[in-house]
Design a protein around this motif. Structure first.
Motif, PDB file in Angstrom:
ATOM      1  N   MET A  62       0.827  -1.193   0.000  1.00  0.00           N
ATOM      2  CA  MET A  62       0.000   0.000   0.000  1.00  0.00           C
ATOM      3  C   MET A  62       0.872   1.258   0.000  1.00  0.00           C
ATOM      4  N   PRO A  63       0.526   2.267  -0.820  1.00  0.00           N
ATOM      5  CA  PRO A  63       1.292   3.519  -0.842  1.00  0.00           C
ATOM      6  C   PRO A  63       1.418   4.112   0.560  1.00  0.00           C
ATOM      7  N   GLY A  64       2.615   4.603   0.847  1.00  0.00           N
ATOM      8  CA  GLY A  64       2.876   5.193   2.153  1.00  0.00           C
ATOM      9  C   GLY A  64       3.504   4.246   3.139  1.00  0.00           C
ATOM     10  N   THR A  65       3.467   2.937   2.851  1.00  0.00           N
ATOM     11  CA  THR A  65       4.065   1.971   3.769  1.00  0.00           C
ATOM     12  C   THR A  65       5.535   1.761   3.415  1.00  0.00           C
ATOM     13  N   PRO A  66       6.344   1.311   4.382  1.00  0.00           N
ATOM     14  CA  PRO A  66       7.753   1.033   4.079  1.00  0.00           C
ATOM     15  C   PRO A  66       7.912  -0.023   2.993  1.00  0.00           C
ATOM     16  N   GLU A  67       7.018  -1.013   2.967  1.00  0.00           N
ATOM     17  CA  GLU A  67       7.114  -2.074   1.965  1.00  0.00           C
ATOM     18  C   GLU A  67       6.950  -1.493   0.551  1.00  0.00           C
ATOM     19  N   PHE A  68       5.972  -0.606   0.404  1.00  0.00           N
ATOM     20  CA  PHE A  68       5.751   0.006  -0.910  1.00  0.00           C
ATOM     21  C   PHE A  68       6.949   0.870  -1.297  1.00  0.00           C
ATOM     22  N   GLN A  69       7.432   1.689  -0.370  1.00  0.00           N
ATOM     23  CA  GLN A  69       8.531   2.592  -0.685  1.00  0.00           C
ATOM     24  C   GLN A  69       9.792   1.813  -1.039  1.00  0.00           C
ATOM     25  N   ASN A  70      10.071   0.762  -0.311  1.00  0.00           N
ATOM     26  CA  ASN A  70      11.257  -0.054  -0.606  1.00  0.00           C
ATOM     27  C   ASN A  70      11.143  -0.703  -1.979  1.00  0.00           C
ATOM     28  N   ALA A  71       9.953  -1.196  -2.295  1.00  0.00           N
ATOM     29  CA  ALA A  71       9.756  -1.822  -3.607  1.00  0.00           C
ATOM     30  C   ALA A  71       9.891  -0.794  -4.719  1.00  0.00           C
ATOM     31  N   LEU A  72       9.328   0.418  -4.526  1.00  0.00           N
ATOM     32  CA  LEU A  72       9.412   1.464  -5.543  1.00  0.00           C
ATOM     33  C   LEU A  72      10.862   1.875  -5.769  1.00  0.00           C
ATOM     34  N   GLU A  73      11.633   2.010  -4.699  1.00  0.00           N
ATOM     35  CA  GLU A  73      13.040   2.393  -4.839  1.00  0.00           C
ATOM     36  C   GLU A  73      13.828   1.323  -5.582  1.00  0.00           C
ATOM     37  N   ALA A  74      13.533   0.075  -5.305  1.00  0.00           N
ATOM     38  CA  ALA A  74      14.247  -1.016  -5.986  1.00  0.00           C
ATOM     39  C   ALA A  74      13.898  -1.043  -7.469  1.00  0.00           C
ATOM     40  N   VAL A  75      12.626  -0.877  -7.777  1.00  0.00           N
ATOM     41  CA  VAL A  75      12.182  -0.939  -9.171  1.00  0.00           C
ATOM     42  C   VAL A  75      12.733   0.245  -9.966  1.00  0.00           C
ATOM     43  N   THR A  76      12.711   1.439  -9.394  1.00  0.00           N
ATOM     44  CA  THR A  76      13.156   2.630 -10.132  1.00  0.00           C
ATOM     45  C   THR A  76      14.677   2.703 -10.247  1.00  0.00           C
ATOM     46  N   ALA A  77      15.389   1.828  -9.560  1.00  0.00           N
ATOM     47  CA  ALA A  77      16.843   1.756  -9.712  1.00  0.00           C
ATOM     48  C   ALA A  77      17.261   0.654 -10.673  1.00  0.00           C
ATOM     49  N   ASP A  78      16.283  -0.088 -11.204  1.00  0.00           N
ATOM     50  CA  ASP A  78      16.555  -1.254 -12.050  1.00  0.00           C
ATOM     51  C   ASP A  78      16.261  -0.889 -13.508  1.00  0.00           C
ATOM     52  N   PRO A  79      17.280  -0.917 -14.414  1.00  0.00           N
ATOM     53  CA  PRO A  79      17.053  -0.540 -15.819  1.00  0.00           C
ATOM     54  C   PRO A  79      16.474  -1.654 -16.692  1.00  0.00           C
ATOM     55  N   ASP A  80      16.304  -2.853 -16.157  1.00  0.00           N
ATOM     56  CA  ASP A  80      15.698  -3.948 -16.914  1.00  0.00           C
ATOM     57  C   ASP A  80      14.189  -3.798 -16.816  1.00  0.00           C
ATOM     58  N   LEU A  81      13.537  -3.429 -17.930  1.00  0.00           N
ATOM     59  CA  LEU A  81      12.108  -3.129 -17.877  1.00  0.00           C
ATOM     60  C   LEU A  81      11.244  -4.358 -17.596  1.00  0.00           C
ATOM     61  N   ARG A  82      11.812  -5.529 -17.599  1.00  0.00           N
ATOM     62  CA  ARG A  82      11.044  -6.712 -17.203  1.00  0.00           C
ATOM     63  C   ARG A  82      10.855  -6.737 -15.697  1.00  0.00           C
ATOM     64  N   THR A  83      11.775  -6.086 -14.984  1.00  0.00           N
ATOM     65  CA  THR A  83      11.693  -6.080 -13.513  1.00  0.00           C
ATOM     66  C   THR A  83      11.786  -4.671 -12.926  1.00  0.00           C
ATOM     67  N   GLY A  84      12.179  -3.691 -13.737  1.00  0.00           N
ATOM     68  CA  GLY A  84      12.389  -2.347 -13.220  1.00  0.00           C
ATOM     69  C   GLY A  84      11.727  -1.300 -14.076  1.00  0.00           C
ATOM     70  N   ALA A  85      12.137  -0.033 -13.880  1.00  0.00           N
ATOM     71  CA  ALA A  85      11.501   1.088 -14.581  1.00  0.00           C
ATOM     72  C   ALA A  85      12.494   2.174 -14.985  1.00  0.00           C
ATOM     73  N   LYS A  86      13.737   2.050 -14.578  1.00  0.00           N
ATOM     74  CA  LYS A  86      14.718   3.110 -14.855  1.00  0.00           C
ATOM     75  C   LYS A  86      15.119   3.104 -16.317  1.00  0.00           C
ATOM     76  N   PHE A  87      15.300   4.301 -16.868  1.00  0.00           N
ATOM     77  CA  PHE A  87      15.892   4.334 -18.203  1.00  0.00           C
ATOM     78  C   PHE A  87      17.207   5.097 -18.154  1.00  0.00           C
ATOM     79  N   LYS A  88      18.142   4.592 -18.921  1.00  0.00           N
ATOM     80  CA  LYS A  88      19.466   5.193 -18.984  1.00  0.00           C
ATOM     81  C   LYS A  88      19.563   6.069 -20.229  1.00  0.00           C
TER      82      LYS A  88
END
Length: 934
Positions: free
Chosen positions: A486-512
């Motif tokens: 759920m947004p606002g929880t530590p679990e959500f924030q940790n998952a969002l940070e991990a995904v936005t640091a991952d450039p593989d769009l199969r598992t992440g969202a970052k673009f280089k």
């Protein structure tokens, strides 16, 4: 950084080498001081400006006698003989109607009266920059004739002139001190991210039409020119600070900070330098459009396949037998980023004049970084995004040679749609989630006799939160995967940070992205060598270096490079008695590495009638062309619901993807569990148009299907015809009329096409292979592509504008203008063509201002109205409602401390309004500012 410290130390520790100093004051006819008046030694480049009390001091190594020229906008210039090294000057300037004599450069690459410009041109004066009613002078450009904004973010506004523009306006150029401000990878301008500080703006000029004859490939629908102040003539330390609040229904009330400082000094008549720094911080206009893109009602409560426009993650959908089409639960955009915006700009330049003339060498470095939101096919959070430009230029009054490098770094930027998908997948895979949903739905129907709405609610709670109704205890087994983050929880924030640091769009969202542009251009004017006419020649060279590590482009194995070059010439000559007729003829040749070369001619005539030559009639024919952008050519991006495929031949072979086949339990000859497609499959003839496939899905009538015929993209062209009239009448009324008609050939656009995983596309529905393709569509076994191509049909656009302004009751300036714009295209001849005109048919703007309402007080009011229009883009389509906006400001000058205080408001008393479907509605801004100028 050592260079920056060296420059700063020069400002702090510099000494003057001047041998003589003159001082004085400049006043108007009522003996009121004129701040900002320019004082320049005739024949020299060195000069200064008056302070708020109208006083000045000019130091020079030149010994008397010599002549200085004193000038200021709105006043006749005056020359004064200097006979003593310590002479005191007392100058009184008389007012004049300068609208007849304002000088512009951009229309013809040579100084000319604005009334004699061969094409439509708009200009923002220094006075208008200082007194803008908008939060920034860049925002104030929206009050110019012809300009319409597309606002993607509070600090990202895209300029639209003459239509066919999205947020990514690749048909519009922005030049800052001659440097193209476009992003190397995106090929469009990111607002004022790396533009000029308002303290350093010398002039702003806008050409709203095609200008390829002088400015090359992308000068298609308009160019904005921003030029900075010279440290030789504008010296000292300037400062501004703004604080206020933004107010929006969704975001609430939030602080707004904007700060800037400029330091400039001429150490000798041969050497000067300057630095600028600005910082802006605010809260985003938050988008919260919950309309369902997939159709049906808003929310999953009554629509199990709900796909909210500004809710991401619910695009992940599948067909479940005996259940129907189902989408996952998504996250709102406002939960996928912190909605905080920042922009930091810094630039430093060194100016060297080695001789006693106007020959000048300039070295400049600019950097802009910050956070904003860009809307393309998806919504992208640009986080710690950085652009830099480094330039070396040599010039004098007759020529320039410059070279510059533009680099960018995407920093921590990410795609918010992919962020939502992969945050969802980080707590439960798509396969497990849909299996949970199907199990709960069917069991609810069987054991509880639940209707579809009740069953879908039970199924979603089970899939999202592992909740089991008491009646189904022992029948449903909760998943071992965690519940939805759920947004606002530590679990959500940790998952969002991990995904936005991952450039593989199969598992992440970052673009280089670390792409670059290398550019050089030159121009020479023979006016001092050839007397029969003013002749110019010039040229340019550019190399793109695309480097996204495969996250945007198909540069999986290293950067992609390609080149463009061009050359042009222009002849200008005046004819008839008193040189009343001016002819301008230009032609340019451009060649891109991937496309055939193109010629761009321009011809114009301007006739100046009247005793004062103040009735100016003009007619022009000019051409423009636009090469496909870097994305049009080399993008290879799987966005989930569809893929973007650039259409250069070498790009098609590099893009490869493997897709899972469901077949809904059926078997088809030669069809395995997966299919493998390349980029070439997006451009072959085995495709249906997406619009006809959608109609087939709704009607189940195969007769509505249309075979797509998509060709590889090539340059587009425009032939522009324009007439105009500009005058300042004897009663002081300023009149500006223009009308244009554009004919576009090979108009570039995007098309959505669908490739079935099996079968053959066609309209002979008795053919078993064609029947298989229909079954593939019905089973959801199809790939959607967004491709870049050209329509074979002609597109026309036309428009006209009327602008009137006049001083009334003394010093009150009243202005009003109207613009009409529309396009013509026979959609039946190319149903898949998406015009994306995105411009109101009718626009009205009005202004009222007085810079001297009474002593030291001024005010300004701007009003804008535009009617309803259709917005089309790869992200979303929809209607933009009609809107009326009021902006206003009041200023108070305190000459004793060289300061101006300003209170301003934008969208005063108005409702939040929309300019881009999918972006946040624009709220209100209320600011108080303090500016100090030397």
């Amino acid at each position: 950084m050592k260079v920056y410290l060296f420059i700063l130390s020069l400002f702090i520790c510099g000494v003057s080498f001047a041998q003589s100093t003159i001082s004085g004051s400049v006043v108007d006819a009522t003996n009121q001081p004129i701040p900002g008046a320019s004082i320049k030694i005739v024949g020299e480049a060195i000069g200064t400006v008056t302070d708020f009390d109208g006083n000045f001091t000019l130091s020079t190594q030149k010994n008397p006698p010599y002549v200085i020229e004193i000038s200021s906008i709105g006043f006749a210039s005056q020359k004064v003989n200097i006979t003593s090294s310590s002479q005191k000057v007392a100058a009184q300037l008389s007012e004049e109607e300068t609208r007849l004599n304002e000088i512009v450069v951009s229309a013809s690459r040579t100084p000319e009266r604005i009334l004699e410009s061969p094409v439509t041109i708009e200009r923002m004066t220094l006075q208008e920059i200082k007194n803008t009613t908008s939060a920034t002078y860049y925002d104030g450009l929206e009050n110019l004739k012809e300009v319409h904004f597309n606002t993607s973010s509070l600090n990202f506004k895209s300029i639209n002139t003459r239509g066919f523009a999205t947020v990514a306006n690749t048909r519009f150029m922005q030049l800052v001190d001659g440097m193209d401000n476009s992003s190397p990878a995106l090929n469009f301008v990111l607002g004022n991210l790396i533009g000029l500080s308002e303290l350093d703006v010398q002039s702003v000029e806008l050409l709203p039409g095609a200008s390829s004859a002088l400015y090359g490939a992308n000068a298609f629908n308009g160019i904005l020119f921003m030029n900075s102040k010279s440290p030789f003539t504008h010296q000292g330390i300037s400062f501004y600070s703004k604080y206020g609040q933004t107010s929006q229904k969704i975001a609430g009330d939030n602080d707004y900070w904007d700060f800037g400082i400029r330091a400039a000094h001429a150490f000798t008549k041969h050497f000067a330098a300057k630095v600028n720094f600005t910082y802006l911080r605010a809260t985003e206009w938050i988008p919260a459009d919950e309309r369902s893109v997939s159709g049906g009602t808003i929310g999953h409560a009554n629509n199990q396949n709900y796909d909210g426009l500004n809710i991401y993650g619910d695009e992940v959908t599948t067909f479940i037998p005996n259940v129907g089409q189902v989408s996952r639960t998504g996250y709102a955009e406002q939960d996928l980023n912190d909605n905080k915006l920042e922009n930091v700009k810094f630039d430093a330049s060194i100016h060297i004049k080695p001789w006693d003339d106007d020959f000048e060498i300039i070295a400049t470095h600019k950097i802009g970084l910050g956070n904003t939101v860009y809307q393309g096919a998806n919504r992208y959070r640009l986080e710690n995004f950085r652009m830099q430009q480094s330039k070396l230029e040599i010039k004098n009054r007759n020529f320039f040679v410059r070279g510059y490098i533009t680099t960018e770094n995407a920093g921590d930027s990410y795609d918010m749609r992919f962020a939502a998908w992969n945050v969802n997948r980080s707590w439960k895979s798509d396969q497990e989630w849909f299996t949970n949903y199907a199990t709960a739905y069917l069991n609810s129907s069987i054991f509880l006799g639940a209707d579809a709405t009740t069953a879908s609610g039970i199924a979603r709670n089970f899939a999202d939160y592992n909740q089991v109704p008491a009646a189904l205890t022992g029948i449903l087994t909760p998943s071992t995967s965690p519940s939805r983050f759920m947004p606002g929880t530590p679990e959500f924030q940790n998952a969002l940070e991990a995904v936005t640091a991952d450039p593989d769009l199969r598992t992440g969202a970052k673009f280089k992205d670390e792409s670059r542009i290398y550019h050089s251009d030159l121009n020479y004017n023979f006016k001092e060598i050839i007397n029969i006419a003013e002749i110019q020649v010039g040229g340019s060279y550019r190399m793109y270096e695309l480097n996204s590590d495969g996250t945007i482009f198909t540069d999986y194995d290293g950067p992609i490079r390609y080149k463009e070059y061009g050359a042009y010439t222009q002849l200008q000559k005046k004819f008839l008695a008193e040189e009343r007729l001016k002819f301008t003829g230009s032609i340019r040749y451009d060649k891109s590495q991937n496309f055939d070369g193109q010629f761009s001619p321009r011809v114009s005539l301007v006739y100046s009638a009247g005793e004062l030559k103040n009735h100016n009639f003009r007619a022009s024919f000019q051409t423009g062309f636009r090469n496909p952008t870097t994305q049009d050519q080399y993008i290879g991006l799987d966005l989930g619901p569809f893929a973007l495929i650039g259409s250069t031949p070498d790009n098609l072979s590099r893009y490869v993807e493997t897709l899972n086949v469901s077949a809904q339990g059926q078997t088809f000859p030669g069809v395995g569990p997966t299919v493998t497609f390349t980029g070439a499959d997006a451009y072959n003839n085995n495709l249906y148009t997406a619009s006809s496939a959608a109609l087939f899905a709704a009607t189940q009538n195969p007769g509505v299907l249309e075979v797509a015929n998509i060709a590889l993209v090539k340059p587009e062209f425009v032939k522009a015809f324009e007439v105009g009239y500009k005058s300042v009448l004897e009663n002081g009324l300023s009149v500006d009329l223009n009308a244009y008609y554009n004919i576009y050939d090979d108009f570039m656009s995007t098309s959505r096409v669908i490739k079935p995983y099996y079968g053959t596309v066609g309209t002979d529905f008795t053919d078993p292979e064609v029947q298989q393709s229909l079954q593939a569509l019905a089973n959801g076994d199809r790939r959607v592509y967004q491709v870049y191509t050209n329509t074979t049909e002609t597109v026309n656009s036309l428009g006209f504008g009327v602008g009137l302004s006049k001083k009334v009751f003394g010093n009150y300036e009243v202005g009003v203008n109207y613009n009409h714009a529309q396009f013509e295209f026979d959609q039946s001849k190319d149903p898949s063509f998406i015009a994306g005109f995105n411009t109101p048919k009718h626009r009205v703007k009005a202004s009222l201002s007085n810079t001297e309402l009474f002593k030291n007080f001024g005010f300004g009011v701007n009003a804008r109205w535009s009617d309803e229009y259709l917005w089309q883009s790869s992200f979303a389509d929809g209607l933009i409602p009609a809107v009326t906006v009021f902006d206003a400001q009041i200023t108070y000058a305190v000459p004793t401390i060289k300061s101006v205080f300003k209170l301003s408001g934008a969208n005063i008393g108005g409702n939040d309004y929309l300019q881009v479907v999918g972006a946040g509605r624009i709220g209100q801004q209320y600011l108080i500012g303090w500016t100090i100028n030397p």
